[in-house]
Design a protein around this motif. Structure first.
Motif, short mmCIF file in Angstrom:
data_model
loop_
_atom_site.label_atom_id
_atom_site.label_comp_id
_atom_site.label_asym_id
_atom_site.label_seq_id
_atom_site.Cartn_x
_atom_site.Cartn_y
_atom_site.Cartn_z
N ASN A 182 0.86 -1.20 0.00
CA ASN A 182 0.00 0.00 0.00
C ASN A 182 0.89 1.24 0.00
N PRO A 183 1.36 1.63 -1.19
CA PRO A 183 2.21 2.82 -1.29
C PRO A 183 1.47 4.07 -0.82
N ILE A 184 2.25 5.08 -0.45
CA ILE A 184 1.67 6.29 0.15
C ILE A 184 2.18 7.55 -0.55
N HIS A 185 1.32 8.53 -0.65
CA HIS A 185 1.70 9.83 -1.22
C HIS A 185 2.52 10.60 -0.19
N GLY A 186 3.50 11.35 -0.65
CA GLY A 186 4.36 12.10 0.26
C GLY A 186 3.60 13.09 1.12
N ALA A 187 2.54 13.68 0.59
CA ALA A 187 1.77 14.66 1.36
C ALA A 187 1.02 13.98 2.51
N ARG A 277 -5.15 10.09 -0.51
CA ARG A 277 -4.71 10.20 -1.90
C ARG A 277 -4.53 8.81 -2.51
N LYS A 278 -5.01 8.65 -3.74
CA LYS A 278 -5.07 7.36 -4.40
C LYS A 278 -3.98 7.23 -5.47
N LEU A 279 -3.38 6.03 -5.54
CA LEU A 279 -2.36 5.78 -6.56
C LEU A 279 -2.95 5.94 -7.95
N ARG A 280 -4.19 5.53 -8.15
CA ARG A 280 -4.82 5.66 -9.45
C ARG A 280 -4.84 7.13 -9.91
N ASP A 281 -5.24 8.01 -9.02
CA ASP A 281 -5.29 9.44 -9.38
C ASP A 281 -3.90 9.97 -9.70
#
Length: 290
Positions: A182-187, A277-281
């Motif tokens: 489950n990767p994560i956005h930096g923000a 925040r979604k990886l798809r977006d």
């Protein structure tokens, strides 16, 4: 949740990097008191404000850190390198540079030190990058400061490799491609790091909101390019042989990031789910802009 830190001055080391820049951006927009360390002030000029102080220092040179932690309540360090360059090793940066900062924090009476490692680093100390990171974690635990070690999953930016392969028409995976992450956005990661200033959490693994298989990540990458998925599953012995080969026949400067990638790709890497925040977006926005 971020209002808690309004009255506490925070030092951020590594603010020119991917994660550090997200932390600095949140602190600026929220009007939080911060001191940002950098080798060159002009690199962080966009964050200059009445609440944010920019200080020049080189973390690999401890004498330049003198006074940098004066009046600081909490230090947040995102200092680390993925690829060794400019003559610096993982031990020079991930270990020693952070240790230099920790010693200055101790001398200055800092209350808390927050350090960003990587997911499952404590389970893979045999990897060169984790050998250095976890050696610093050992020192942090002995420091008698309050501390939090954050071990994030892969960043969305790290997932660009899938997007780039999909753009070329083919994604290569090892094994069946069913490993979870489950990767994560930096923000999102920056937000949870700032909440840790007032939390009594010593260690925390965190990832993004969606748990995906590698196959699903590849399919998202193809969707972003509006292409039919074309995923090639390579036998795992190729991964193992590649890992052995790079360690045997290349220098640590070359194999360090490769062994990190090849090792983590073979396992599930799932952390506490956090963020919106979604990886798809992210993929669709990247594909549209490139």
């Amino acid at each position: 949740m971020l209002q808690k830190v309004n009255n506490k001055r925070v030092l951020v080391a590594g603010a020119t990097g991917y994660l550090g820049s997200h932390i600095a951006q949140i602190m600026m927009t929220q009007g939080l008191a911060a001191r940002l360390l950098t080798r060159k002030k002009e690199k962080l000029a966009q964050y200059q404000s009445p609440e944010i102080e920019i200080v020049e220092a080189t973390v690999t040179e401890p004498n330049t850190l003198s006074g940098s932690c004066a009046g600081i309540d909490t230090v947040i360090s995102t200092i680390g390198i993925t690829r060794q360059k400019d003559g610096f090793t993982y031990m020079d940066v991930d270990y020693q540079a952070n240790l230099n900062l920790l010693r200055e924090a101790q001398r200055s009476g800092v209350r808390k030190f927050i350090y960003v490692s990587a997911i499952n680093g404590d389970q893979h100390r045999d990897l060169k990058i984790f050998e250095a990171k976890e050696a610093f974690v050992d020192e942090l635990k002995k420091s008698e400061l309050e501390y939090t070690v954050i071990r994030p999953n892969g960043f969305f930016s790290d997932m660009k490799d899938f997007l780039q392969m999909a753009g070329k028409g083919r994604v290569f995976l090892f094994g069946k491609g069913e490993q979870l992450m489950n990767p994560i956005h930096g923000a999102d990661l920056a937000e949870i790091i700032l909440t840790m200033i007032d939390e009594s959490v010593n260690e925390c693994s965190v990832g993004g909101p969606d748990v995906l298989t590698q196959n699903e990540i590849a399919e998202l990458a193809f969707d972003a390019h509006d292409k039919v998925p074309n995923i090639w599953h390579l036998p795992d012995w190729i991964r193992r042989f590649s890992l052995w080969s790079v360690r045997k026949f290349t220098t640590v400067e070359t194999y360090g990031p490769i062994e990190f990638f090849l090792t983590l790709m073979a396992n599930d890497n799932v952390a506490m789910r956090y963020g919106k925040r979604k990886l798809r977006d992210f993929y669709f926005a990247e594909a549209k802009n490139n």
